[in-house]
Design a protein around this motif. Structure first.
Motif, short mmCIF file in Angstrom:
data_model
loop_
_atom_site.label_atom_id
_atom_site.label_comp_id
_atom_site.label_asym_id
_atom_site.label_seq_id
_atom_site.Cartn_x
_atom_site.Cartn_y
_atom_site.Cartn_z
N ARG A 169 -7.01 -33.90 44.92
CA ARG A 169 -8.22 -34.68 44.80
C ARG A 169 -9.17 -33.99 43.84
O ARG A 169 -9.13 -32.76 43.68
N VAL A 170 -10.01 -34.75 43.23
CA VAL A 170 -10.99 -34.22 42.29
C VAL A 170 -12.25 -33.96 43.10
O VAL A 170 -13.07 -34.85 43.30
N SER A 171 -12.37 -32.75 43.57
CA SER A 171 -13.45 -32.38 44.48
C SER A 171 -13.55 -30.87 44.48
O SER A 171 -12.59 -30.17 44.16
N THR A 172 -14.71 -30.35 44.84
CA THR A 172 -14.83 -28.90 44.96
C THR A 172 -13.99 -28.39 46.13
O THR A 172 -13.61 -27.23 46.17
N VAL A 173 -13.72 -29.27 47.08
CA VAL A 173 -12.85 -28.92 48.21
C VAL A 173 -11.53 -29.64 48.01
O VAL A 173 -11.45 -30.87 48.13
N LYS A 174 -10.52 -28.90 47.68
CA LYS A 174 -9.21 -29.47 47.38
C LYS A 174 -8.35 -29.50 48.64
O LYS A 174 -8.57 -28.77 49.59
N TYR A 175 -7.33 -30.36 48.60
CA TYR A 175 -6.24 -30.23 49.55
C TYR A 175 -5.45 -28.97 49.19
O TYR A 175 -5.58 -28.42 48.09
N PHE A 176 -4.58 -28.52 50.09
CA PHE A 176 -3.65 -27.46 49.73
C PHE A 176 -2.77 -27.97 48.58
O PHE A 176 -2.30 -29.10 48.60
N TRP A 177 -2.55 -27.10 47.60
CA TRP A 177 -1.72 -27.50 46.47
C TRP A 177 -0.27 -27.67 46.88
O TRP A 177 0.26 -26.89 47.67
N GLY A 178 0.39 -28.68 46.31
CA GLY A 178 1.82 -28.84 46.50
C GLY A 178 2.57 -27.88 45.61
O GLY A 178 1.98 -27.01 44.95
N GLN A 179 3.88 -28.09 45.54
CA GLN A 179 4.72 -27.18 44.74
C GLN A 179 4.70 -27.54 43.27
O GLN A 179 5.11 -26.75 42.42
N GLN A 183 -3.77 -31.76 58.22
CA GLN A 183 -4.01 -31.38 56.83
C GLN A 183 -3.10 -32.21 55.93
O GLN A 183 -1.93 -32.41 56.22
N VAL A 184 -3.67 -32.70 54.84
CA VAL A 184 -2.91 -33.51 53.89
C VAL A 184 -1.91 -32.64 53.15
O VAL A 184 -2.23 -31.54 52.70
N GLN A 185 -0.70 -33.14 53.02
CA GLN A 185 0.33 -32.48 52.22
C GLN A 185 0.63 -33.33 50.99
O GLN A 185 0.71 -34.56 51.08
N LEU A 186 0.78 -32.65 49.86
CA LEU A 186 1.04 -33.32 48.59
C LEU A 186 2.43 -32.94 48.10
O LEU A 186 2.78 -31.75 48.06
N VAL A 187 3.21 -33.94 47.72
CA VAL A 187 4.55 -33.70 47.21
C VAL A 187 4.70 -34.41 45.87
O VAL A 187 4.67 -35.64 45.80
N GLU A 188 4.86 -33.60 44.82
CA GLU A 188 5.02 -34.13 43.47
C GLU A 188 6.50 -34.20 43.10
O GLU A 188 7.31 -33.37 43.56
N SER A 189 6.84 -35.17 42.27
CA SER A 189 8.21 -35.32 41.80
C SER A 189 8.21 -36.05 40.47
O SER A 189 7.19 -36.60 40.05
N GLY A 190 9.38 -36.05 39.83
CA GLY A 190 9.56 -36.83 38.60
C GLY A 190 9.60 -36.02 37.33
O GLY A 190 9.82 -36.58 36.25
N GLY A 191 9.37 -34.71 37.42
CA GLY A 191 9.43 -33.89 36.23
C GLY A 191 10.84 -33.72 35.72
O GLY A 191 11.81 -34.18 36.32
N GLY A 192 10.95 -33.03 34.60
CA GLY A 192 12.27 -32.79 34.02
C GLY A 192 12.15 -32.29 32.61
O GLY A 192 11.07 -31.94 32.13
N LEU A 193 13.31 -32.25 31.94
CA LEU A 193 13.40 -31.83 30.55
C LEU A 193 13.53 -33.08 29.68
O LEU A 193 14.41 -33.93 29.94
N VAL A 194 12.69 -33.18 28.67
CA VAL A 194 12.71 -34.36 27.81
C VAL A 194 12.43 -33.92 26.38
O VAL A 194 11.74 -32.90 26.15
#
Length: 116
Positions: free
Chosen positions: A98-108, A1-12
């Motif tokens: 992914r932009v699809s009716t069937v998504k990967y599991f959402w990351g955090q 299963q694909v895992q998604l890891v997002e980063s780079g956010g913050g306070l601006v």
């Protein structure tokens, strides 16, 4: 299963910039249309703000058009979101999927907070 890891956010501050990254582990990344979504508040639906095809064609929500740029590096299984001229209303948790009716599991997700 694909895992998604997002980063780079913050306070601006308003008018500032951030660059978000999303790394996908697992196969199939390069063939999928990938998108950045945001969830602004409880009770609101997650909103697709930008998408990119495997070939690099892009689409944007009207609310971010001209300010956000989505890109991808298929060799690195990574999709990016460059956010410029940020506004307080861009405050949200940002996710990729992914932009699809069937998504990967959402990351955090990654929190973006824009102060006025």
């Amino acid at each position: 299963q694909v895992q998604l890891v997002e980063s780079g956010g913050g306070l601006v501050q308003a008018g500032g910039s951030l660059r978000l990254s999303c790394v996908a582990s697992g196969g199939g990344f390069s063939i999928n249309v990938m998108g950045w979504y945001r969830h602004q508040a409880p009770g609101k639906q997650r909103e697709l703000v930008a998408s990119i095809t495997s070939g690099g064609s892009t689409n944007y929500a009207d609310s971010v058009k001209g300010r956000f740029t989505i890109s991808r590096d298929n060799a690195k299984n990574t999709v990016y979101l460059q956010m410029n001229s940020l506004k307080p209303e861009d405050t949200a948790v940002y996710y990729c999927n992914r932009v699809s009716t069937v998504k990967y599991f959402w990351g955090q997700g990654t929190q973006v907070t824009v102060s006025s």
